[in-house]
Design an enzyme around this catalytic site. Structure first.
Site, PDB file in Angstrom:
ATOM      1  N   GLU A 131      87.206  17.254  69.640  1.00 49.85           N
ATOM      2  CA  GLU A 131      86.386  17.359  68.428  1.00 49.85           C
ATOM      3  C   GLU A 131      86.148  18.845  68.209  1.00 49.85           C
ATOM      4  O   GLU A 131      86.380  19.648  69.124  1.00 49.85           O
ATOM      5  CB  GLU A 131      85.075  16.580  68.597  1.00 49.85           C
ATOM      6  CG  GLU A 131      85.353  15.103  68.805  1.00 49.85           C
ATOM      7  CD  GLU A 131      84.105  14.232  68.967  1.00 49.85           C
ATOM      8  OE1 GLU A 131      82.972  14.751  68.776  1.00 49.85           O
ATOM      9  OE2 GLU A 131      84.272  13.041  69.289  1.00 49.85           O
ATOM     10  N   SER A 136      87.688  22.205  75.333  1.00 48.36           N
ATOM     11  CA  SER A 136      87.800  22.224  76.801  1.00 48.36           C
ATOM     12  C   SER A 136      86.721  21.340  77.427  1.00 48.36           C
ATOM     13  O   SER A 136      86.972  20.658  78.421  1.00 48.36           O
ATOM     14  CB  SER A 136      87.644  23.659  77.314  1.00 48.36           C
ATOM     15  OG  SER A 136      88.640  24.479  76.752  1.00 48.36           O
ATOM     16  N   TRP A 160      92.087  18.456  65.508  1.00 49.67           N
ATOM     17  CA  TRP A 160      93.365  18.933  66.067  1.00 49.67           C
ATOM     18  C   TRP A 160      94.293  17.792  66.474  1.00 49.67           C
ATOM     19  O   TRP A 160      95.027  17.934  67.461  1.00 49.67           O
ATOM     20  CB  TRP A 160      93.132  19.794  67.313  1.00 49.67           C
ATOM     21  CG  TRP A 160      92.215  20.944  67.153  1.00 49.67           C
ATOM     22  CD1 TRP A 160      90.986  21.090  67.738  1.00 49.67           C
ATOM     23  CD2 TRP A 160      92.442  22.131  66.384  1.00 49.67           C
ATOM     24  NE1 TRP A 160      90.430  22.290  67.374  1.00 49.67           N
ATOM     25  CE2 TRP A 160      91.303  22.945  66.544  1.00 49.67           C
ATOM     26  CE3 TRP A 160      93.492  22.583  65.582  1.00 49.67           C
ATOM     27  CZ2 TRP A 160      91.193  24.184  65.919  1.00 49.67           C
ATOM     28  CZ3 TRP A 160      93.379  23.813  64.964  1.00 49.67           C
ATOM     29  CH2 TRP A 160      92.241  24.596  65.143  1.00 49.67           C
ATOM     30  N   GLY A 342     116.105  42.641  69.522  1.00 50.44           N
ATOM     31  CA  GLY A 342     115.651  43.779  68.718  1.00 50.44           C
ATOM     32  C   GLY A 342     115.124  43.298  67.372  1.00 50.44           C
ATOM     33  O   GLY A 342     114.438  42.275  67.297  1.00 50.44           O
ATOM     34  N   GLU A 366      96.528  20.114  75.436  1.00 50.54           N
ATOM     35  CA  GLU A 366      96.359  19.234  76.629  1.00 50.54           C
ATOM     36  C   GLU A 366      95.697  19.983  77.780  1.00 50.54           C
ATOM     37  O   GLU A 366      96.067  19.845  78.946  1.00 50.54           O
ATOM     38  CB  GLU A 366      97.695  18.590  77.012  1.00 50.54           C
ATOM     39  CG  GLU A 366      98.185  17.728  75.852  1.00 50.54           C
ATOM     40  CD  GLU A 366      99.189  16.655  76.212  1.00 50.54           C
ATOM     41  OE1 GLU A 366      99.294  16.284  77.377  1.00 50.54           O
ATOM     42  OE2 GLU A 366      99.852  16.171  75.270  1.00 50.54           O
TER      43      GLU A 366
HETATM   44  C1  LIG Z   1      98.578  22.290  67.538  1.00 50.62           C
HETATM   45  C2  LIG Z   1      97.517  21.574  68.318  1.00 50.62           C
HETATM   46  C3  LIG Z   1      97.677  20.232  68.616  1.00 50.62           C
HETATM   47  C4  LIG Z   1      96.686  19.534  69.308  1.00 50.62           C
HETATM   48  N1  LIG Z   1      96.816  18.173  69.506  1.00 50.62           N
HETATM   49  C5  LIG Z   1      95.776  17.481  70.028  1.00 50.62           C
HETATM   50  C6  LIG Z   1      95.821  16.043  70.084  1.00 50.62           C
HETATM   51  O1  LIG Z   1      96.812  15.415  69.710  1.00 50.62           O
HETATM   52  N2  LIG Z   1      94.734  15.379  70.559  1.00 50.62           N
HETATM   53  C7  LIG Z   1      93.617  16.035  70.986  1.00 50.62           C
HETATM   54  O2  LIG Z   1      92.677  15.360  71.405  1.00 50.62           O
HETATM   55  N3  LIG Z   1      93.546  17.396  70.946  1.00 50.62           N
HETATM   56  C8  LIG Z   1      94.594  18.132  70.471  1.00 50.62           C
HETATM   57  N4  LIG Z   1      94.528  19.498  70.402  1.00 50.62           N
HETATM   58  C9  LIG Z   1      93.312  20.183  70.843  1.00 50.62           C
HETATM   59  C10 LIG Z   1      93.510  20.983  72.120  1.00 50.62           C
HETATM   60  O3  LIG Z   1      93.615  20.104  73.215  1.00 50.62           O
HETATM   61  C11 LIG Z   1      92.330  21.970  72.221  1.00 50.62           C
HETATM   62  O4  LIG Z   1      92.570  22.969  71.240  1.00 50.62           O
HETATM   63  C12 LIG Z   1      92.195  22.565  73.591  1.00 50.62           C
HETATM   64  O5  LIG Z   1      91.773  21.596  74.516  1.00 50.62           O
HETATM   65  C13 LIG Z   1      91.194  23.730  73.595  1.00 50.62           C
HETATM   66  O6  LIG Z   1      90.011  23.391  72.962  1.00 50.62           O
HETATM   67  P1  LIG Z   1      89.392  24.375  71.848  1.00 50.62           P
HETATM   68  O7  LIG Z   1      90.476  24.693  70.871  1.00 50.62           O
HETATM   69  O8  LIG Z   1      88.153  23.775  71.339  1.00 50.62           O
HETATM   70  O9  LIG Z   1      89.072  25.729  72.623  1.00 50.62           O
HETATM   71  P2  LIG Z   1      87.764  26.035  73.481  1.00 50.62           P
HETATM   72  O10 LIG Z   1      87.496  24.942  74.422  1.00 50.62           O
HETATM   73  O11 LIG Z   1      86.683  26.460  72.563  1.00 50.62           O
HETATM   74  O12 LIG Z   1      88.265  27.286  74.316  1.00 50.62           O
HETATM   75  C14 LIG Z   1      88.281  28.624  73.786  1.00 50.62           C
HETATM   76  C15 LIG Z   1      88.696  29.550  74.952  1.00 50.62           C
HETATM   77  O13 LIG Z   1      87.716  29.466  76.016  1.00 50.62           O
HETATM   78  C16 LIG Z   1      88.362  29.161  77.237  1.00 50.62           C
HETATM   79  N5  LIG Z   1      87.486  28.339  78.071  1.00 50.62           N
HETATM   80  C17 LIG Z   1      86.768  27.242  77.702  1.00 50.62           C
HETATM   81  N6  LIG Z   1      86.095  26.754  78.754  1.00 50.62           N
HETATM   82  C18 LIG Z   1      86.398  27.546  79.824  1.00 50.62           C
HETATM   83  C19 LIG Z   1      86.021  27.568  81.196  1.00 50.62           C
HETATM   84  N7  LIG Z   1      85.199  26.649  81.715  1.00 50.62           N
HETATM   85  N8  LIG Z   1      86.520  28.547  81.995  1.00 50.62           N
HETATM   86  C20 LIG Z   1      87.364  29.488  81.484  1.00 50.62           C
HETATM   87  N9  LIG Z   1      87.757  29.509  80.200  1.00 50.62           N
HETATM   88  C21 LIG Z   1      87.283  28.559  79.384  1.00 50.62           C
HETATM   89  C22 LIG Z   1      89.618  28.384  76.818  1.00 50.62           C
HETATM   90  O14 LIG Z   1      90.605  28.412  77.828  1.00 50.62           O
HETATM   91  C23 LIG Z   1      90.033  29.153  75.568  1.00 50.62           C
HETATM   92  O15 LIG Z   1      90.753  30.302  75.935  1.00 50.62           O
HETATM   93  C24 LIG Z   1      95.529  20.223  69.745  1.00 50.62           C
HETATM   94  C25 LIG Z   1      95.395  21.591  69.485  1.00 50.62           C
HETATM   95  C26 LIG Z   1      96.360  22.267  68.766  1.00 50.62           C
HETATM   96  C27 LIG Z   1      96.152  23.727  68.464  1.00 50.62           C
END
Ligand SMILES: Cc1cc2nc3c(=O)[nH]c(=O)nc-3n(C[C@H](O)[C@H](O)[C@H](O)COP(=O)(O)OP(=O)(O)OC[C@H]3O[C@@H](n4cnc5c(N)ncnc54)[C@H](O)[C@@H]3O)c2cc1C
Length: 382
Positions: A131, A136, A160, A342, A366
């Site tokens: 959501e 994460s 997403w 290049g 994932e």
């Molecule tokens: C093209 C695409 C397809 C996707 N498809 C799906 C799908 O089919 N189904 C679905 O459910 N989701 C899907 N996703 C969602 C995807 O799984 C999430 O984008 C991902 O889990 C990261 O969540 P976020 O984008 O909210 O980033 P955030 O969780 O906000 O993270 C932002 C940054 O903080 C870092 N971070 C967060 N917590 C920690 C921690 N505890 N320690 C260290 N670093 C941390 C992360 O690594 C990242 O660098 C998709 C995303 C994209 C871009």
């Protein structure tokens, strides 16, 4: 193009399967990929064709309509598809992930009712966990499913979602109880259910043919017999699905990295500067030697994790390692492929800039690669 990777496959059937996949990849997928990605059209028909060939059900048992293939074979199929057209491989991987909760946690009756249709090739799945405020930290999800007689009434917005608005069914993680992971349940939702809508597709950097969007649930009534597993088991079902799904992402990453390596080597053998082939300059030859080593190592890691899964051993930590290593390797190899070409590497007349853009998101989906390190670290701390 199909890869020329030498594969160690367990049966005659799996060797025939890989030969068929290479033919499809070379003749059907690779020629269409660049234009389709530039147009940003979701290739629904291609998935239908793959479904008819049995490629949307490979790792599931034959009794429920699957292909009955070991996971290691399925992953090598994904790798070949990814080398030809990333969007297709990612879509097959996500569809396979979306079938997992029913195939692994559904009752016999639920499986007999829905799984043949899901694996039969005509339908495509989506996996709804993320959501906008909970990526994460997936256990903080807020989409609610409230029991009302024989149905759950679902309200919330998933973010997403790969195949959002294009899928025929969703494996949905929604809150049926308390805050935190124990209050989450898994429902198998028909995408045609009134109150379920896909939002406009996200405008992405890569995988532009793959459709990603929010999925809105607005008072959607889902029959209670579509609950998979027990109420409150949804988060562990979701994590278990991701253990297997991450191996799919690792295989996609290796396929894209292999394609980038092949393109770089071919270009470097052809291109001349200072009166000789650029591949004969040690500076560039060493760069490509490192690229080839990364690809081989990443492939070996995902195959080792898959061998554990196929043998019925624990593989969660190894899947996280494979996803982490393979997607980081893919990012490095595709970046270096652009360098080898290049200026030609930076324009869309050659495919490497597309591989580079696709690699980036594999480090995010994932579970980001930081989350993979959390998973590995937790295993070490046990
Ligand atoms: C093209 C695409 C397809 C996707 N498809 C799906 C799908 O089919 N189904 C679905 O459910 N989701 C899907 N996703 C969602 C995807 O799984 C999430 O984008 C991902 O889990 C990261 O969540 P976020 O984008 O909210 O980033 P955030 O969780 O906000 O993270 C932002 C940054 O903080 C870092 N971070 C967060 N917590 C920690 C921690 N505890 N320690 C260290 N670093 C941390 C992360 O690594 C990242 O660098 C998709 C995303 C994209 C871009």
């Amino acid at each position: 193009m199909a890869t020329t990777v030498e594969r160690d496959l367990p049966t005659e059937e799996s060797r025939d399967l890989l030969a068929l996949v290479r033919e499809i990849a070379t003749e059907e997928l690779a020629p269409k990929a660049a234009q389709a990605e530039a147009d940003g059209e979701f290739p629904r028909e291609v998935f239908r064709t793959l479904g008819k060939t049995g490629l949307l059900s490979l790792p599931y048992p034959e009794e429920v309509g699957g292909g009955g293939q070991p996971y290691s074979v399925y992953l090598q199929v994904l790798e070949e598809l990814a080398a030809a057209w990333g969007t297709i491989a990612l879509g097959v991987s996500v569809h396979t992930l979306s079938c997992f909760p029913l195939a692994q946690f559904g009752t016999r009756e639920q499986q007999e009712r829905w799984l043949p249709g899901m694996l039969g090739g005509d339908t495509l799945g989506g996996y709804c966990l993320s959501e906008s405020h909970s990526g994460s930290d997936a256990a903080a999800l807020r989409t609610r499913a409230v029991r009302d007689g024989d149905t759950y009434v679902v309200d919330g917005t998933k973010a997403w979602i790969t195949h959002g608005g294009a899928a025929d069914f969703y494996a949905l993680m929604a809150r049926t109880g308390e805050d935190g992971p124990r209050g989450i349940s898994c429902l198998l939702v028909d995408a045609g259910t009134p109150g379920v809508h896909g939002a406009a597709p996200e405008k992405k950097m890569g995988f532009t043919g793959s459709r990603t969007s929010q999925v809105l649930f607005e008072g959607a009534r889902v029959d209670a017999d579509r609950l998979l597993g027990e109420e409150g088991q949804g988060f562990s079902i979701a994590m278990s699905a991701l253990d297997s799904g991450r191996l799919g992402i690792a295989a996609c990453a290796v396929g894209i990295a292999q394609a980038a390596l092949d393109a770089a080597v071919a270009y470097a053998k052809d291109r001349q500067q200072f009166g000789k082939r650029i591949i004969d300059f040690q500076g560039l030859s060493f760069l490509q030697a490192d690229m080839a080593t990364q690809v081989e190592a990443a492939r070996a890691l995902y195959l080792a994790a898959a061998a554990r899964r196929d043998a019925g051993r624990a593989f969660s930590q190894q899947a996280a390692m494979a996803k982490l290593f393979a997607t980081d390797a893919c990012m490095k190899v595709t970046t270096d492929a652009v360098q080898v070409l290049g200026g030609a590497g930076y324009v869309s007349d050659w495919p490497v800039e597309r591989y580079f853009r696709e690699a980036k998101v594999l480090q995010i989906v994932e579970g980001t690669n930081q989350v993979q390190r959390l998973v590995i670290g937790r295993h070490l701390a046990r």
